[in-house]
Design a protein around this motif. Structure first.
Motif, PDB file in Angstrom:
ATOM      1  N   ARG A  16       0.834  -1.214   0.000  1.00 33.71           N
ATOM      2  CA  ARG A  16       0.000   0.000   0.000  1.00 33.71           C
ATOM      3  C   ARG A  16       0.862   1.255   0.000  1.00 33.71           C
ATOM      4  O   ARG A  16       0.546   2.243  -0.675  1.00 33.71           O
ATOM      5  N   ALA A  17       1.944   1.215   0.758  1.00 33.94           N
ATOM      6  CA  ALA A  17       2.821   2.381   0.809  1.00 33.94           C
ATOM      7  C   ALA A  17       3.558   2.585  -0.514  1.00 33.94           C
ATOM      8  O   ALA A  17       3.785   3.731  -0.940  1.00 33.94           O
ATOM      9  N   ALA A  18       3.931   1.490  -1.191  1.00 32.63           N
ATOM     10  CA  ALA A  18       4.691   1.600  -2.442  1.00 32.63           C
ATOM     11  C   ALA A  18       3.789   1.939  -3.620  1.00 32.63           C
ATOM     12  O   ALA A  18       4.159   2.736  -4.486  1.00 32.63           O
ATOM     13  N   LEU A  19       2.598   1.330  -3.671  1.00 33.07           N
ATOM     14  CA  LEU A  19       1.663   1.533  -4.786  1.00 33.07           C
ATOM     15  C   LEU A  19       0.282   1.863  -4.216  1.00 33.07           C
ATOM     16  O   LEU A  19      -0.533   0.975  -3.994  1.00 33.07           O
ATOM     17  N   PRO A  20       0.003   3.134  -3.987  1.00 31.10           N
ATOM     18  CA  PRO A  20      -1.266   3.512  -3.354  1.00 31.10           C
ATOM     19  C   PRO A  20      -2.504   3.130  -4.153  1.00 31.10           C
ATOM     20  O   PRO A  20      -3.601   3.056  -3.579  1.00 31.10           O
ATOM     21  N   THR A  21      -2.347   2.872  -5.470  1.00 29.92           N
ATOM     22  CA  THR A  21      -3.523   2.533  -6.280  1.00 29.92           C
ATOM     23  C   THR A  21      -3.926   1.071  -6.155  1.00 29.92           C
ATOM     24  O   THR A  21      -4.961   0.673  -6.696  1.00 29.92           O
ATOM     25  N   LEU A  22      -3.144   0.270  -5.441  1.00 26.94           N
ATOM     26  CA  LEU A  22      -3.478  -1.149  -5.298  1.00 26.94           C
ATOM     27  C   LEU A  22      -4.769  -1.333  -4.511  1.00 26.94           C
ATOM     28  O   LEU A  22      -5.073  -0.585  -3.584  1.00 26.94           O
ATOM     29  N   ARG A  23      -5.509  -2.359  -4.901  1.00 27.88           N
ATOM     30  CA  ARG A  23      -6.697  -2.759  -4.159  1.00 27.88           C
ATOM     31  C   ARG A  23      -6.545  -4.213  -3.757  1.00 27.88           C
ATOM     32  O   ARG A  23      -5.969  -5.013  -4.495  1.00 27.88           O
ATOM     33  N   PHE A  24      -7.092  -4.590  -2.613  1.00 30.89           N
ATOM     34  CA  PHE A  24      -6.884  -5.922  -2.066  1.00 30.89           C
ATOM     35  C   PHE A  24      -8.203  -6.650  -1.896  1.00 30.89           C
ATOM     36  O   PHE A  24      -9.252  -6.030  -1.687  1.00 30.89           O
TER      37      PHE A  24
END
Length: 291
Positions: A119-127
């Motif tokens: 999340r910190a590296a790629l804020p656009t990620l969704r889980f």
């Protein structure tokens, strides 16, 4: 004695002696299987273009090297996503652009720590359930693959032949952009499916072109040109469909490797051509006695 327990025992690593050199004699081989994880958390993100793909690989590399994110992270273009929809038997169009995807697995504390780092590296990620919309057929098919369910091409019986090859490169933004430029320049108007696998030390760059009887020859020529450009630039080809494999072996293998590939295929591939038995050979390989 511990070859079946760990890949890295005492002494030098033997990987590569057969894959990239003719210095090995294969006497046995093993296939490692992964157990179903106790907990898994899929993740995904949309990437707009090649520049975003290269930047994402550069961002993920430290996390992959540190082992924070285990395994590999995949990236697929919309044509690969559309093929996945068809293979899964669903209908609908794949979203435009690129999809970055993967899954975290292991004990709960490790999954949570890895998810926070991502999340910190790629804020656009969704889980998890938020990774994609429920009506995204490509993502639903991808989840089935991640769960171990096999999906196959040509579900409608259209009898298309998919020609493909996989190049290997360092997982950097520079090498990612270089591979895209080489493939784009040599394929011209051919629009391939593309899937990337970014690992800690290698980037696998897979190019696939579905072909019919009318387009097969042109597709093969285009992919051969793309493979040649990659090899000339210093990138190895780790896999190719049989129709393309001969060209790869002639360009980046020695006589020992070519003979090893022939023997492995003859032993393991039921469709591989067999060499005719030597004259005077009896069935089963025994020599006939002179009369």
């Amino acid at each position: 004695d511990c070859w079946a327990r760990t890949r890295y025992a005492y002494g030098p690593a033997l990987e590569g002696l057969c894959g990239r050199g003719g210095l090995g004699i294969v006497t046995r081989y093993g296939l490692w299987l992964a157990p179903r994880p106790r907990q898994s958390l899929p993740f995904a993100a949309r990437l707009a273009d090649v520049a975003a793909v290269a930047a994402a690989i550069e961002t993920l590399r430290p996390l992959l090297l540190a082992g924070t994110v285990p395994g590999t992270v995949g990236i697929a273009n919309e044509r690969a996503e559309a093929a996945l929809v068809a293979a899964g038997g669903a209908k609908g169009e794949a979203p435009s652009g690129w999809r970055l995807w993967g899954a975290l697995a292991g004990p709960a504390y490790r999954v949570t720590a890895a998810a926070n780092a991502l999340r910190a590296a790629l804020p656009t990620l969704r889980f998890g359930d938020d990774a994609a919309a429920a009506n995204d057929a490509a993502w639903q098919a991808r989840l089935r693959l991640l769960a171990g369910e096999p999906l196959f091409d040509d579900p409608l019986g259209e009898h298309t032949a998919a020609l493909s090859f996989t190049a290997v490169a360092p997982p950097t933004a520079t090498d990612t952009r270089a591979l895209f430029a080489l493939v784009g320049k040599t394929l011209g108007k051919v629009e391939p499916r593309m899937e990337l696998r970014a690992g800690a030390r290698a980037l696998l760059f897979e190019v696939t072109v579905p072909s019919t009887a009318k387009t097969f020859a042109a597709s093969r020529t285009a992919l051969q040109a793309a493979m040649g450009a990659c090899i000339d630039a210093g990138y190895g080809i780790t896999r190719a469909t049989p129709m393309l494999e001969r060209g790869v072996l002639m360009r980046q293998a020695d006589d020992g490797q070519r003979e090893l590939a022939r023997r492995l295929r003859a032993a393991l591939d039921p469709y591989a051509p067999r060499r005719p038995a030597p004259k005077g050979a009896a069935p089963g390989g025994a020599r006939r006695k002179p009369s």
